[in-house]
Enzyme design. Structure first.
Site, PDB file in Angstrom:
ATOM      1  N   GLU A 250       0.784  -1.227   0.000  1.00  0.00           N
ATOM      2  CA  GLU A 250       0.000   0.000   0.000  1.00  0.00           C
ATOM      3  C   GLU A 250       0.824   1.290   0.000  1.00  0.00           C
ATOM      4  OE1 GLU A 250      -2.860  -0.255   3.160  1.00  0.00           O
ATOM      5  OE2 GLU A 250      -3.834  -1.999   2.305  1.00  0.00           O
ATOM      6  N   ASN A 292       2.050  -4.626  -3.458  1.00  0.00           N
ATOM      7  CA  ASN A 292       0.679  -5.040  -3.144  1.00  0.00           C
ATOM      8  C   ASN A 292      -0.151  -3.799  -2.821  1.00  0.00           C
ATOM      9  OD1 ASN A 292      -1.141  -7.234  -2.605  1.00  0.00           O
ATOM     10  ND2 ASN A 292      -0.900  -6.878  -0.407  1.00  0.00           N
ATOM     11  N   HIS A 328     -10.111  -6.565  -1.483  1.00  0.00           N
ATOM     12  CA  HIS A 328     -11.120  -6.473  -0.415  1.00  0.00           C
ATOM     13  C   HIS A 328     -12.264  -5.655  -1.020  1.00  0.00           C
ATOM     14  CE1 HIS A 328      -8.484  -7.989   2.717  1.00  0.00           C
ATOM     15  NE2 HIS A 328      -7.543  -7.128   2.360  1.00  0.00           N
ATOM     16  N   GLU A 357      -5.793 -10.772  -1.551  1.00  0.00           N
ATOM     17  CA  GLU A 357      -6.497 -10.698  -0.256  1.00  0.00           C
ATOM     18  C   GLU A 357      -8.011 -10.696  -0.469  1.00  0.00           C
ATOM     19  OE1 GLU A 357      -4.973  -7.552   2.272  1.00  0.00           O
ATOM     20  OE2 GLU A 357      -2.933  -7.801   1.515  1.00  0.00           O
ATOM     21  N   ASP A 359     -11.778 -10.884  -0.410  1.00  0.00           N
ATOM     22  CA  ASP A 359     -12.997 -11.172   0.361  1.00  0.00           C
ATOM     23  C   ASP A 359     -14.119 -10.269  -0.141  1.00  0.00           C
ATOM     24  OD1 ASP A 359     -12.166  -8.796   1.675  1.00  0.00           O
ATOM     25  OD2 ASP A 359     -11.582  -9.859   3.495  1.00  0.00           O
TER      26      ASP A 359
HETATM   27  C1  GLA Z   1      -4.444  -4.877   4.317  1.00  0.00           C
HETATM   28  C2  GLA Z   1      -3.198  -5.696   4.580  1.00  0.00           C
HETATM   29  C3  GLA Z   1      -3.483  -7.057   5.154  1.00  0.00           C
HETATM   30  C4  GLA Z   1      -4.545  -6.981   6.251  1.00  0.00           C
HETATM   31  C5  GLA Z   1      -5.749  -6.250   5.742  1.00  0.00           C
HETATM   32  C6  GLA Z   1      -6.825  -6.108   6.806  1.00  0.00           C
HETATM   33  O1  GLA Z   1      -5.080  -5.248   3.193  1.00  0.00           O
HETATM   34  O2  GLA Z   1      -2.421  -5.869   3.423  1.00  0.00           O
HETATM   35  O3  GLA Z   1      -2.317  -7.607   5.678  1.00  0.00           O
HETATM   36  O4  GLA Z   1      -4.021  -6.361   7.377  1.00  0.00           O
HETATM   37  O5  GLA Z   1      -5.385  -4.949   5.348  1.00  0.00           O
HETATM   38  O6  GLA Z   1      -6.867  -7.171   7.620  1.00  0.00           O
END
Ligand code: GLA
Length: 437
Positions: A250, A292, A328, A357, A359
């Site tokens: 990030e 990422n 996410h 990641e 979800d």
């Molecule tokens: C970000 C991070 C993850 C995790 C999520 C929330 O996406 O990359 O490692 O901490 O937030 O759980």
């Protein structure tokens, strides 16, 4: 018709320590969902057993699952159902004659492999991609259902928090490896790949990962030394087991498209990112190195901002191999076309993409079917782009999800419910991996 021997154990290639999904009962299921049994040369018997066992299975279908779902459910028996099927089997067996007891067992392992409903990891293997889950340390320590499901269904693991800076080096030079080590041991035991997550996560939008001593470093030189030391320690420890690293997490503003002005970037400029990639490449030349990012999975400003940043970093010498699209989908999922467009932009730049990641929370209670469709779309999008070779979910059971606290437990974002029953989302992912719409 070659069959699985009733008296055999699970074929070696399928043996999964800690959980065998009821596969050792002497029967298995064909791809068309029908159960079949183990006795060589007795096709009539097989046919009768088949129907009876299917019947007993369907009688245990109070939730009204579709026949397609039932194909998969045959692999995910509750012990109650397993017992019922076993007793049906035994009763039928005796009425058909004890002569079967003396029939030799046949060797049908090849057929087993092609006829069984396959796990997500088996299907993903067949498609040449990794299917992964984020993993928390405490769940693999005490929850057998969690362990069984994780081992059976996933070919890759991302430590959810255990490999982060605040977990591994809370004080400069003082390392706490136990939690990360336990996840690595688990993945090694179950032959799973490990995504190293994450070496430096400077953005402090919702969570803070860089320890205070980093933010409070007395000067730029000391801060850079902290970063160098941390990367070196983690990579040296796990480079033999980690095959890809989220080197930087990030770098952009969470809700914007510019470089995030966190304390590290504000102090060191974006050069620290280039240097981090170069250092990891030097230490671990065979690993794939990823940047990422969150909320950059659809065309738009953030995607453009990320393209601009990455082009700049690469021309400054950063050896970036791929982009992690966190996925996410808190604000609703993108369409297949949107995801494919984004992935193609990265492909054009010569970079891999990974869904890192994933979800998808339910936005209204009871939105299970819409959620399932979205999950299927993500898998279909990834499979349609050559350079997308990984789909990692941010957990797999609604029992453990960061969204239970961030959005509330009614968000139910994952593939299995709290009791490890596969949800429509699971079947959609399964079907998409098979290649069905
Ligand atoms: C970000 C991070 C993850 C995790 C999520 C929330 O996406 O990359 O490692 O901490 O937030 O759980």
């Amino acid at each position: 018709m070659s069959m699985i021997p009733l008296c055999s154990t699970v074929p070696t290639s399928r043996q999964i320590p800690g959980g065998a999904w009821g596969r050792s009962w002497g029967w298995t299921a064909r791809e068309d969902g029908a159960l079949f049994s183990a006795w060589p040369g007795v096709d009539l018997t097989i046919a009768v057993l088949d129907s009876l066992i299917q019947w007993s299975c369907l009688c245990e279908n109070p939730t009204g699952k579709s026949p397609q779902e039932m194909k998969i459910v045959t692999k995910l028996f509750s012990s109650r159902l397993q017992q019922k099927m076993c007793s049906t089997y035994v009763v039928t067996f005796f009425t058909l004659g004890t002569v079967l007891l003396f029939t030799a067992c046949s060797d049908g392992h090849d057929d087993y492999d092609t006829r069984s409903p396959l796990s997500l990891r088996e299907l993903a293997d067949g498609r040449g991609i990794l299917i992964g889950s984020a993993v928390g340390t405490s769940s693999i320590a005490h929850d057998m259902q969690y362990i069984d499901t994780l081992a059976a269904e996933f070919s890759s693991i991302t430590p959810e928090n255990a490999m982060k800076w605040s977990a591994t080096e809370p004080e400069h030079g003082s390392y706490t490896w136990e939690n990360a080590d336990s996840i690595v041991a688990f993945a090694t035991a179950y032959n799973q790949a490990i995504r190293g997550h994450t070496l430096v996560w400077p953005n402090e939008f919702a969570y803070k990962d860089t320890p205070d001593y980093v933010s409070n470093a007395p000067d730029a030189e000391t801060m850079q030394r902290y970063i160098d030391d941390h990367i070196e320690a983690v990579v040296n420890r796990y480079m033999d087991v980690v095959d890809r690293w989220d080197v930087v997490n990030e770098p952009l503003e969470t809700l914007g498209s510019e470089l995030d002005q966190n304390v590290i970037t504000a102090t060191l400029g974006e050069g620290w990112i280039v240097r981090a990639f170069q250092q990891v490449r030097r230490l671990d030349p065979s690993a794939k190195l990823y940047l990422n990012e969150s909320l950059a999975e659809r065309p738009g400003e953030k995607h453009q901002g990320l393209l601009t940043l990455v082009r700049r970093l690469i021309s400054a010498g950063a050896p970036i191999d791929g982009i992690g699209l966190q996925s996410h989908f808190l604000f609703g999922p993108p369409s297949i076309d949107q995801m494919v467009e984004v992935m193609r932009d990265w492909e054009t730049l010569g970079l891999d993409v990974a869904i890192t990641e994933l979800d998808i929370p339910e936005r209204q209670p009871g939105e299970e079917e819409a959620q399932a469709t979205s999950y299927g779309n993500v898998v279909a999008a990834c499979l349609s782009v050559e350079t997308c070779r990984e789909i990692t979910f941010w957990g797999f059971t609604d029992k453990y999800s960061w969204l239970n606290s961030f959005l509330g437990p009614e968000s139910r974002p994952l593939l299995f419910d709290q009791n490890y029953n596969p949800k429509p989302a699971y079947f959609a992912v399964h079907a998409a991996l098979v290649g069905q719409e």
